[in-house]
Design an enzyme around this catalytic site. Structure first.
Site, PDB file in Angstrom:
ATOM      1  N   CYS A 126       0.306   1.515  14.839  1.00  0.00           N
ATOM      2  CA  CYS A 126       1.724   1.233  14.565  1.00  0.00           C
ATOM      3  C   CYS A 126       2.536   2.521  14.556  1.00  0.00           C
ATOM      4  O   CYS A 126       3.724   2.506  14.843  1.00  0.00           O
ATOM      5  CB  CYS A 126       1.860   0.485  13.246  1.00  0.00           C
ATOM      6  SG  CYS A 126       0.943  -1.064  13.240  1.00  0.00           S
ATOM      7  N   ASP A 154      -5.717  -2.460  12.816  1.00  0.00           N
ATOM      8  CA  ASP A 154      -4.369  -3.025  12.814  1.00  0.00           C
ATOM      9  C   ASP A 154      -4.091  -3.792  14.115  1.00  0.00           C
ATOM     10  O   ASP A 154      -4.926  -3.840  15.021  1.00  0.00           O
ATOM     11  CB  ASP A 154      -3.374  -1.865  12.616  1.00  0.00           C
ATOM     12  CG  ASP A 154      -2.204  -2.254  11.735  1.00  0.00           C
ATOM     13  OD1 ASP A 154      -1.871  -3.455  11.677  1.00  0.00           O
ATOM     14  OD2 ASP A 154      -1.601  -1.351  11.119  1.00  0.00           O
ATOM     15  N   TRP A 191      -1.657  -9.073   9.618  1.00  0.00           N
ATOM     16  CA  TRP A 191      -0.515  -9.474   8.770  1.00  0.00           C
ATOM     17  C   TRP A 191      -0.387 -10.999   8.697  1.00  0.00           C
ATOM     18  O   TRP A 191       0.727 -11.537   8.596  1.00  0.00           O
ATOM     19  CB  TRP A 191       0.795  -8.870   9.289  1.00  0.00           C
ATOM     20  CG  TRP A 191       0.646  -7.524   9.902  1.00  0.00           C
ATOM     21  CD1 TRP A 191       0.205  -6.403   9.255  1.00  0.00           C
ATOM     22  CD2 TRP A 191       0.884  -7.137  11.253  1.00  0.00           C
ATOM     23  NE1 TRP A 191       0.175  -5.348  10.127  1.00  0.00           N
ATOM     24  CE2 TRP A 191       0.591  -5.773  11.358  1.00  0.00           C
ATOM     25  CE3 TRP A 191       1.328  -7.834  12.402  1.00  0.00           C
ATOM     26  CZ2 TRP A 191       0.716  -5.073  12.560  1.00  0.00           C
ATOM     27  CZ3 TRP A 191       1.457  -7.128  13.581  1.00  0.00           C
ATOM     28  CH2 TRP A 191       1.155  -5.768  13.663  1.00  0.00           C
ATOM     29  N   ARG A 208      -5.831  -9.436   6.223  1.00  0.00           N
ATOM     30  CA  ARG A 208      -4.486  -9.485   5.684  1.00  0.00           C
ATOM     31  C   ARG A 208      -3.894 -10.880   5.918  1.00  0.00           C
ATOM     32  O   ARG A 208      -3.950 -11.425   7.016  1.00  0.00           O
ATOM     33  CB  ARG A 208      -3.633  -8.409   6.353  1.00  0.00           C
ATOM     34  CG  ARG A 208      -3.907  -7.004   5.793  1.00  0.00           C
ATOM     35  CD  ARG A 208      -3.095  -6.743   4.537  1.00  0.00           C
ATOM     36  NE  ARG A 208      -1.694  -6.796   4.897  1.00  0.00           N
ATOM     37  CZ  ARG A 208      -1.012  -5.788   5.427  1.00  0.00           C
ATOM     38  NH1 ARG A 208      -1.614  -4.613   5.605  1.00  0.00           N
ATOM     39  NH2 ARG A 208       0.248  -5.920   5.755  1.00  0.00           N
ATOM     40  N   ASP A 212       3.532  -6.380   5.311  1.00  0.00           N
ATOM     41  CA  ASP A 212       3.339  -5.250   4.400  1.00  0.00           C
ATOM     42  C   ASP A 212       3.999  -5.498   3.045  1.00  0.00           C
ATOM     43  O   ASP A 212       5.118  -6.013   2.964  1.00  0.00           O
ATOM     44  CB  ASP A 212       3.922  -3.972   5.014  1.00  0.00           C
ATOM     45  CG  ASP A 212       3.058  -3.459   6.167  1.00  0.00           C
ATOM     46  OD1 ASP A 212       2.090  -4.134   6.545  1.00  0.00           O
ATOM     47  OD2 ASP A 212       3.376  -2.373   6.684  1.00  0.00           O
TER      48      ASP A 212
HETATM   49  C1  GLA Z   1       0.925  -1.584   9.514  1.00  0.00           C
HETATM   50  C2  GLA Z   1      -0.043  -2.018   8.417  1.00  0.00           C
HETATM   51  C3  GLA Z   1       0.080  -1.064   7.252  1.00  0.00           C
HETATM   52  C4  GLA Z   1      -0.188   0.358   7.682  1.00  0.00           C
HETATM   53  C5  GLA Z   1       0.754   0.747   8.826  1.00  0.00           C
HETATM   54  C6  GLA Z   1       0.380   2.081   9.439  1.00  0.00           C
HETATM   55  O1  GLA Z   1       2.244  -1.761   9.110  1.00  0.00           O
HETATM   56  O2  GLA Z   1       0.198  -3.325   8.027  1.00  0.00           O
HETATM   57  O3  GLA Z   1      -0.829  -1.432   6.226  1.00  0.00           O
HETATM   58  O4  GLA Z   1      -1.526   0.470   8.093  1.00  0.00           O
HETATM   59  O5  GLA Z   1       0.711  -0.230   9.861  1.00  0.00           O
HETATM   60  O6  GLA Z   1       1.180   2.410  10.537  1.00  0.00           O
END
Ligand code: GLA
Length: 391
Positions: A126, A154, A191, A208, A212
């Site tokens: 990300c 991720d 996510w 997850r 976030d």
């Molecule tokens: C995403 C993940 C976070 C973190 C960031 C890092 O947003 O959900 O937990 O790892 O990337 O860039």
């Protein structure tokens, strides 16, 4: 919308919902039999302040603060640790991690802790660091050879195919980790996208379930509500993850931090601290190190507690513990101090005239009748372990 499918059901159905066994199977490789505990760099240090000195000092602080003895085991370096060298090999960023990952792994292991790293199933992370796509086998073998114990992967910058079929991509990584010969806890981070509850319990150890978590009361309540939607896949070796903790990062009051920590514990969520543990305040320490609350999270039965009622500004959450006791969490979502009553036989406990009650924040035991009363401050909790007296 606070009501859950379960809480709308009749009482009998509701109790079945609380007690029902899980359906899909876990990875079953003996790792993460209780929710993983540790620390992760992202919530406090993000990209900008991350470096090997911070990680080393954090490992030291996890030992000296008592976190390690309370069960926090993983030291997880999140996004921004990596580059690819001229020949395309995955390498530590020479500016922020000049000593390299094998040296860091040795440092962390020498303190009785384990090292976690982060990557991405797409072409880039990300934060636009190297992703695994096209390098899966080489990268995972390299992480294994460095002594990495935990890998979070991720879901940024993925192809349309991976977006449509995340299960295939993550199962492939699971198999490559197994093939590497190194035991690693595998943390799946989509996510909640691509319905991980349907496939992630057999692909990784945690997944997850939400976007976030921000360091606000609203975000904590939102992620708790989302994570509560599908509690039945959680079991030893397979944990639904509403994201890493924000306790101690300063966006919430100490009381809200305790509510956040209690919710994560009742849901059997991974407890991955996200603060600067090198300078933890006494209030934060007493939250993160509350062993009675941690014991609820780590209960060996491995059930995800769930919200059984939500009314008049307060929620009641219940987690069935090994041996039949219940963890009962009362959350005051409102703005005023109030006294709430919970009928204990309605939360799955057998009908009795007296119950034994342990207050997990006040560290006091008492007896109560069939109705448990608690006065709770706004945005606060009362958290109990309750059992009926031995026959
Ligand atoms: C995403 C993940 C976070 C973190 C960031 C890092 O947003 O959900 O937990 O790892 O990337 O860039």
């Amino acid at each position: 919308m606070l009501r859950t499918r379960c809480s709308a059901l009749a009482l009998v159905a509701l109790l079945a919902c609380v007690a029902a066994p899980a359906s899909a199977s876990a990875l079953g490789d003996g790792q993460a039999r209780t929710p993983p505990m540790g620390w992760n760099s992202w919530n406090h240090f993000t990209c900008t302040a991350l470096n090997e000195k911070v990680v080393r000092q954090t490992a030291d602080a996890m030992v000296s603060s008592g976190m390690r003895s309370a069960g926090y085991r993983y030291v997880n370096v999140d996004d921004c640790w990596s580059i690819r060298d001229a020949s395309g090999r995955l390498t530590a960023d020479p500016v922020s991690f000049p000593s390299g990952i094998p040296a860091l792994a040795r440092y962390v292991h020498a303190r009785g802790l384990r090292l976690g790293l982060y990557s991405d199933v797409g072409t880039q992370t990300c934060a636009k660091r190297p992703g695994l796509a096209g390098h899966e086998r080489d990268d995972i073998d390299r992480l294994a050879s460095w002594g990495v114990d935990y890998l979070k992967v991720d879901f940024c910058n993925v192809s349309a195919k991976v977006r449509r079929h995340p299960a295939t991509a993550y199962r492939r990584l699971r198999d490559l980790i197994a093939r590497s010969g190194r035991r690693m806890v595998f943390s799946i981070c989509t996510w909640g996208q691509g319905s991980p509850r349907r496939w992630a319990p057999g692909a990784g150890h945690l997944w997850r379930s939400t976007g976030d978590l921000r360091d606000t009361w609203q975000s904590v309540m939102r992620n708790a509500d989302l994570n509560n939607r599908h509690p039945r896949q959680t079991r030893p070796g397979a944990w639904s993850d509403p994201d890493m903790l924000q306790v101690g990062n300063g966006g919430m009051t100490a009381r809200e931090d305790r509510t956040h920590f209690s919710l994560w514990a009742v849901m059997a969520a991974p407890l991955i601290a996200g603060n600067d543990v090198r300078q933890t305040s006494p209030a934060t320490r007493s939250t993160l190190l509350n062993r009675e609350v941690i014991a609820v999270d780590q209960d060996p039965a491995g059930r995800q507690g769930r919200r059984v009622s939500s009314r008049h500004g307060h929620d009641v959450w219940v987690k069935r513990l090994r041996g039949g006791a219940r963890a009962v969490l009362v959350v005051n979502r409102g703005r005023h101090r109030a006294t709430f009553s919970t009928v204990l036989r309605r939360v799955g406990l057998p009908r009795a005239r007296r119950y034994r009650v342990r207050d997990l924040w006040r560290h006091r035991s008492r007896a109560t009748g069939p109705v448990l009363r608690a006065t709770v401050a706004p945005h606060g909790v009362a958290f109990f372990r309750v059992r009926s007296p031995r026959p």
